[in-house]
Design an enzyme around this catalytic site. Structure first.
Site, PDB file in Angstrom:
ATOM      1  N   PHE A 179       0.966  -1.168  -0.139  1.00  0.00           N
ATOM      2  CA  PHE A 179      -0.048  -0.024  -0.114  1.00  0.00           C
ATOM      3  C   PHE A 179       0.841   1.276  -0.118  1.00  0.00           C
ATOM      4  O   PHE A 179       1.832   1.429  -0.594  1.00  0.00           O
ATOM      5  CB  PHE A 179      -0.981  -0.023   1.064  1.00  0.00           C
ATOM      6  CG  PHE A 179      -2.219  -0.892   0.710  1.00  0.00           C
ATOM      7  CD1 PHE A 179      -2.926  -0.683  -0.268  1.00  0.00           C
ATOM      8  CD2 PHE A 179      -2.380  -2.136   1.686  1.00  0.00           C
ATOM      9  CE1 PHE A 179      -3.909  -1.686  -0.500  1.00  0.00           C
ATOM     10  CE2 PHE A 179      -3.571  -2.923   1.348  1.00  0.00           C
ATOM     11  CZ  PHE A 179      -4.192  -2.693   0.166  1.00  0.00           C
ATOM     12  N   SER A 180       0.652   2.110   0.911  1.00  0.00           N
ATOM     13  CA  SER A 180       1.184   3.575   0.709  1.00  0.00           C
ATOM     14  C   SER A 180       2.846   3.571   1.137  1.00  0.00           C
ATOM     15  O   SER A 180       3.261   4.614   0.949  1.00  0.00           O
ATOM     16  CB  SER A 180       0.667   4.559   1.636  1.00  0.00           C
ATOM     17  OG  SER A 180      -0.716   4.618   1.055  1.00  0.00           O
ATOM     18  N   VAL A 181       3.367   2.385   1.602  1.00  0.00           N
ATOM     19  CA  VAL A 181       4.982   2.404   1.841  1.00  0.00           C
ATOM     20  C   VAL A 181       5.259   2.411   0.208  1.00  0.00           C
ATOM     21  O   VAL A 181       6.426   3.260   0.026  1.00  0.00           O
ATOM     22  CB  VAL A 181       5.273   0.849   2.153  1.00  0.00           C
ATOM     23  CG1 VAL A 181       6.781   0.687   2.025  1.00  0.00           C
ATOM     24  CG2 VAL A 181       4.763   0.704   3.771  1.00  0.00           C
TER      25      VAL A 181
END
Lengths: 415, 415
Positions: free
Chosen positions: A130-132
């Site tokens: 995801f937003s990693v």
């Protein structure tokens, strides 16, 4: 938190047998058409197999491996801390269950001292980050800035003329990188009519409603985002900024984002596995959240950051000035109004979160518990995959952030 | 052959710029929804990037690499031969353009003596192997037979009760392996109402027509196939046999086919890259044609066959008895009525083609020019990817089969 009677053990995806059987019986099927891959408890299986539900491209590893030494220790599971919300005492091992950790790894001074895989996860199985993903893209942008190929003060309209009339047009690259843009875009994961919901439809991440006539890819979606306020005043977390940033990076490099990521990070860092990257119908990777790496490769990225970009063998894999630009962190004044209760004194810069405290710790963070956490003082990097029932990290920060800090303190005192 | 004014050079996918641009302009877009990934000349791009259009699973490599020695030689491009159809003289280099070869590699005595990548192909980029996939599945089945875990005389109804009432029910495993089943299933690639067209819709490989209410996956499709004649009499090439075989292999192993392939072939053979495997909505890999390996890993499989399953380092990667069962080839009498004009004296056994001639050569063959070709006498293995405008190999056999033979003879005489 939605109704949820299943805990981490009872929702174990292997126990539940998702997609098992030839054919899997209906009650064990997960279907993209039902958005089952994004719903608890099915997502505990799907997050380790996103390429089986969606089109993906390959972020190729290189010929050389960064071999991480392994020096496992058995004293971390008992490390205790107090949860931020109710103050209850938990151990490191208990916290992993409490916050639905799928897999977790601790590097100390570059060696793997702790590594666990649960449920559908394996050392060689990618998991959605995801937003990693954003922190990879932000770091790529800083590399281009450090090379003088991008000017942080440039307005988006100059970099991407197609966005001149959108809300991004008069924002600077720096404002996009630091998410201080002011946009009419809501990041409410539980609302399908939010900005993030509309973008998810445009990118094909979730099934479109019948008769859908909206944007067909990210390039059609982004110009529809309107301005709402003045850029630069305060931090507001909006994934659409990273889609713009990915577009800028790809256009600057003259190469699609997955290939830039392979050439500039995956190969130089000696990643051990290819990563999968979710793409839309135009072939554009989902820069804000579509990367699926293996856990150790997340850890390698964190360790490369900690080392200032120079790997143990001496090669300068990431421009030191790029990391130098990120590491002071962002403006606390701009961050404070966003109201992250569990990150007092925090900030956000170049798609990295600075979590406050006296260790200068920073983190790449993705919904449902994805994280890279770097503690420079403790010489520690944590990489984590999760599948918490709730998307927002505010649901798991109370049992995560103090746990990271406790392990860091333990490593310092029991080096 | 359909109208086609583009030759191999003018249809080069890099030259045509498919999917290039941020965003790619409409005239350079390839859309699954238009079946563009399966149409010339777009398919010259898509065959190297099938995972960008369809859901796939990962066939994981292992920790140990089979390192292929490289001893390139420059005398093969000039090797000349006569085309089977019109007798014109061509060189090895010219033949590759004539038949739209994407990438090709020659192993001689285990070393890479020739290797070329064109268009969208790269050494580390998977390419769809189409029905070459079948030879992997057939070999897996023979491994289980060699271990006494499958009886070739068993009727399909005993192995897969769900197929008892279908046309497969009273066919034996051997008949399925050798495609001597008699079924109402047409393998006409240019007819969307054929058996292969209907199966392609069921598997989601091509977009379904509006209002489609047919089978939703391979497990729903296979029971609909009816018997047409008597099993065992003659060879007829029908991909649905391999879907049944994949189901049998997976059920016998108690594990999905991609994982069986990883554990029993990809890891033991020291493959250098993961492979992508197209799957349907049930998660079942497309056993008859969905594997996407890199070229060198196709060559490794051919070389392991040539070596009787024992790798250069001495490990027995494939049961010798499994290969021993395949290598005599099949019944020429059963094969002859199928009328393969360019394969006189040929046969088919366990999903491998035996091409006739005095070298005992055999081949894994996939539409549009995919091939593994093993010549035991010349100690030669050829692996090839192609994107010929025409699916049926009869369009390219005239410039391929004699080319392989000429290179084999050249290697024998110029050791």
């Amino acid at each position: 938190m939605p109704d949820q009677i299943l805990d981490a053990d009872s929702s174990d995806p292997v126990l539940m047998g998702w997609m098992e059987g030839l054919p899997p019986p209906p009650e064990r099927r997960i279907r993209w058409a039902d958005a089952g891959h994004m719903r608890f408890p099915m997502h505990r299986h799907a997050y380790s197999r996103m390429r089986e539900f969606l089109p993906t491209t390959r972020v190729g590893r290189g010929a050389t491996l960064w071999d991480l030494p392994v020096a496992l220790r058995d004293d971390l599971d008992a490390v205790a801390f107090q949860a931020l919300d109710d103050g209850r005492s938990l151990t490191w091992a208990e916290a992993q269950k409490a916050n639905f950790t799928d897999a977790i790894l601790v590097l100390h001074r570059g060696a793997i001292v702790y590594e666990r895989y649960r449920g559908a996860t394996r050392p060689d199985t990618p998991h959605i980050a995801f937003s990693v993903t954003k922190s990879f893209v932000g770091t790529l942008a800083e590399m281009l800035v450090a090379e003088g190929r991008l000017d942080p003060a440039a307005p988006v309209a100059d970099l991407i003329p197609e966005l001149a009339a959108s809300g991004f047009g008069d924002a600077t690259l720096r404002q996009v990188m630091d998410m201080t843009t002011a946009l009419d875009f809501s990041e409410e994961y539980t609302d399908p009519t939010s900005g993030i919901g509309a973008m998810s439809n445009a990118l094909g991440l979730t099934p479109r409603p019948p008769g859908y006539a909206g944007p067909d890819d990210v390039f059609e979606f982004l110009p529809t985002v309107r301005k709402n306020g003045e850029h630069g005043a305060r931090f507001t977390y909006r994934t659409c900024n990273t889609e713009v940033l990915g577009w800028i990076v790809a256009r600057t490099e003259g190469e699609q984002l997955d290939r830039v990521l392979s050439r500039r990070i995956w190969q130089p860092l000696g990643m051990e596995q290819d990563a999968d990257f979710l793409i839309d119908t135009s072939g554009m990777p989902f820069a804000g959240g579509g990367l699926n790496p293996v856990l150790r490769d997340m850890a390698r990225f964190g360790e490369a950051m900690r080392l200032g970009g120079t790997l143990p063998g001496g090669s300068q894999a990431i421009h030191a000035a790029a990391i130098g630009s990120i590491l002071p962190g962002g403006s606390r004044e701009a961050f404070a109004p966003a109201g992250y209760r569990w990150i007092p004194g925090g900030s956000y810069r170049s798609q990295w979160w600075f979590v406050g405290g006296n260790h200068g710790a920073y983190s790449a963070r993705g919904i449902h518990g994805q994280a890279i956490y770097v503690d420079p003082v403790a010489e520690m990097v944590i990489a984590r995959f999760g599948s918490h029932p709730v998307a927002a990290n505010s649901a798991l920060d109370p049992t995560s952030l103090p746990a990271y800090k406790a392990v860091a303190d333990h490593l310092i005192s029991h080096g």
